[in-house]
Design a protein around this motif. Structure first.
Motif, mmCIF file in Angstrom:
data_model
loop_
_atom_site.group_PDB
_atom_site.id
_atom_site.type_symbol
_atom_site.label_atom_id
_atom_site.label_comp_id
_atom_site.label_asym_id
_atom_site.label_seq_id
_atom_site.Cartn_x
_atom_site.Cartn_y
_atom_site.Cartn_z
ATOM 1 N N GLU A 51 0.830 -1.201 0.000
ATOM 2 C CA GLU A 51 0.000 0.000 0.000
ATOM 3 C C GLU A 51 0.865 1.251 0.000
ATOM 4 O O GLU A 51 0.503 2.261 -0.588
ATOM 5 C CB GLU A 51 -0.926 -0.001 1.219
ATOM 6 C CG GLU A 51 -2.077 -0.974 1.088
ATOM 7 C CD GLU A 51 -2.883 -1.098 2.367
ATOM 8 O OE1 GLU A 51 -2.591 -0.378 3.335
ATOM 9 O OE2 GLU A 51 -3.795 -1.942 2.392
ATOM 10 N N PRO A 54 4.890 2.974 -4.188
ATOM 11 C CA PRO A 54 4.295 3.666 -5.335
ATOM 12 C C PRO A 54 4.195 2.729 -6.535
ATOM 13 O O PRO A 54 4.954 1.777 -6.659
ATOM 14 C CB PRO A 54 5.298 4.789 -5.608
ATOM 15 C CG PRO A 54 6.583 4.298 -5.038
ATOM 16 C CD PRO A 54 6.231 3.420 -3.879
ATOM 17 N N ASN A 182 5.712 9.252 -0.700
ATOM 18 C CA ASN A 182 4.899 8.947 -1.875
ATOM 19 C C ASN A 182 3.556 9.667 -1.814
ATOM 20 O O ASN A 182 2.952 9.806 -0.759
ATOM 21 C CB ASN A 182 4.671 7.433 -1.966
ATOM 22 C CG ASN A 182 3.896 7.055 -3.194
ATOM 23 O OD1 ASN A 182 4.084 7.635 -4.254
ATOM 24 N ND2 ASN A 182 3.009 6.099 -3.069
ATOM 25 N N ASN A 183 3.114 10.136 -2.965
ATOM 26 C CA ASN A 183 1.817 10.793 -3.076
ATOM 27 C C ASN A 183 1.087 10.159 -4.247
ATOM 28 O O ASN A 183 1.540 10.239 -5.391
ATOM 29 C CB ASN A 183 2.002 12.298 -3.305
ATOM 30 C CG ASN A 183 0.700 13.052 -3.233
ATOM 31 O OD1 ASN A 183 -0.373 12.514 -3.465
ATOM 32 N ND2 ASN A 183 0.795 14.341 -2.917
ATOM 33 N N GLU A 184 -0.054 9.523 -3.968
ATOM 34 C CA GLU A 184 -0.801 8.819 -5.006
ATOM 35 C C GLU A 184 -1.374 9.760 -6.055
ATOM 36 O O GLU A 184 -1.839 9.324 -7.099
ATOM 37 C CB GLU A 184 -1.922 7.995 -4.372
ATOM 38 C CG GLU A 184 -1.406 6.840 -3.556
ATOM 39 C CD GLU A 184 -2.536 6.058 -2.891
ATOM 40 O OE1 GLU A 184 -3.713 6.367 -3.149
ATOM 41 O OE2 GLU A 184 -2.225 5.146 -2.118
ATOM 42 N N LYS A 185 -1.324 11.033 -5.790
ATOM 43 C CA LYS A 185 -1.814 12.036 -6.740
ATOM 44 C C LYS A 185 -0.996 12.001 -8.031
ATOM 45 O O LYS A 185 -1.510 12.327 -9.103
ATOM 46 C CB LYS A 185 -1.719 13.413 -6.071
ATOM 47 C CG LYS A 185 -2.048 14.586 -6.944
ATOM 48 C CD LYS A 185 -1.846 15.881 -6.162
ATOM 49 C CE LYS A 185 -1.955 17.087 -7.071
ATOM 50 N NZ LYS A 185 -1.653 18.331 -6.385
ATOM 51 N N SER A 187 1.237 10.141 -10.979
ATOM 52 C CA SER A 187 1.542 8.885 -11.666
ATOM 53 C C SER A 187 3.019 8.925 -12.044
ATOM 54 O O SER A 187 3.487 9.921 -12.610
ATOM 55 C CB SER A 187 0.699 8.744 -12.934
ATOM 56 O OG SER A 187 -0.669 8.705 -12.600
#
Length: 199
Positions: A51, A54, A182-185, A187
């Motif tokens: 989770e 990235p 990490n930032n899921e915003k 790609s």
């Protein structure tokens, strides 16, 4: 006179047999419970790691698979098409290397830089408002020991993509190890370039 003597031998064997199987059963149940707990713990740990990790994609593989899906659907414009345009077509861009900012065009969408310049991305001379992709070049293998701190991009409000172009062999795992905060915003994509190619 007939005496009724209980058959002690049979009763003792039966009791011993049940006691022995009872102990064996307890050991088996305990071992089974310990095994289940260890498996559950390992599964939870792997889930937490995955989770946090990235998602890193090789660009050409991603675009080829998405092109096929896009051709089969009636959707004429997508986020993937936008990514493809940003990378393939000439865009208003900012080039930021070693503290020097060069801007070409109005409302730049692309920002070109390298790993060593990332810490200075808050430079007020960089037009940040419309930047959708940051293209980071990796020139040598020693740079793969560096970090890619995603929190450095927080002032880029329209940023969607981080694209790493590497002159050395690199994998998604290598890049994943480099990423911090990490930032899921965003790609994250990468591509290994030919050494003779300038980009």
């Amino acid at each position: 006179m007939k005496t009724n003597i209980p058959n002690q031998l049979i009763n003792l064997q039966t009791n011993k047999m049940f006691e022995k199987s009872n102990v064996t059963m307890r050991i088996k149940v305990m071992l089974l419970l310990m095994f289940a707990m260890i498996c559950a713990n390992m599964s939870a740990q792997v889930r937490l790691e995955s989770e946090d990790a990235p998602v890193i994609r090789e660009l050409n593989t991603f675009l080829n698979s998405e092109r096929g899906m896009r051709l089969s659907s009636s959707n004429t414009y997508s986020d993937v098409k936008n990514l493809e345009d940003l990378i393939s077509n000439v865009q208003p861009s900012v080039y930021f290397y070693s503290g020097n900012v060069k801007t070409y065009g109005e409302k730049p969408k692309n920002l070109f830089t390298d790993l060593s310049s990332l810490s200075q991305l808050s430079n007020p001379s960089i037009l940040k408002n419309n930047i959708e992709i940051i293209i980071i070049s990796i020139s040598n293998s020693s740079e793969l020991n560096g970090t890619l701190d995603m929190s450095l991009f927080s002032s880029y409000k329209n940023l969607k993509y981080i694209f790493l172009t590497s002159k050395v062999n690199v994998s998604d795992r290598t890049i994943s190890r480099m990423i911090q905060n990490n930032n899921e915003k965003y790609s994250v994509f990468f591509r290994v370039e030919d050494r003779d190619t300038n980009q």
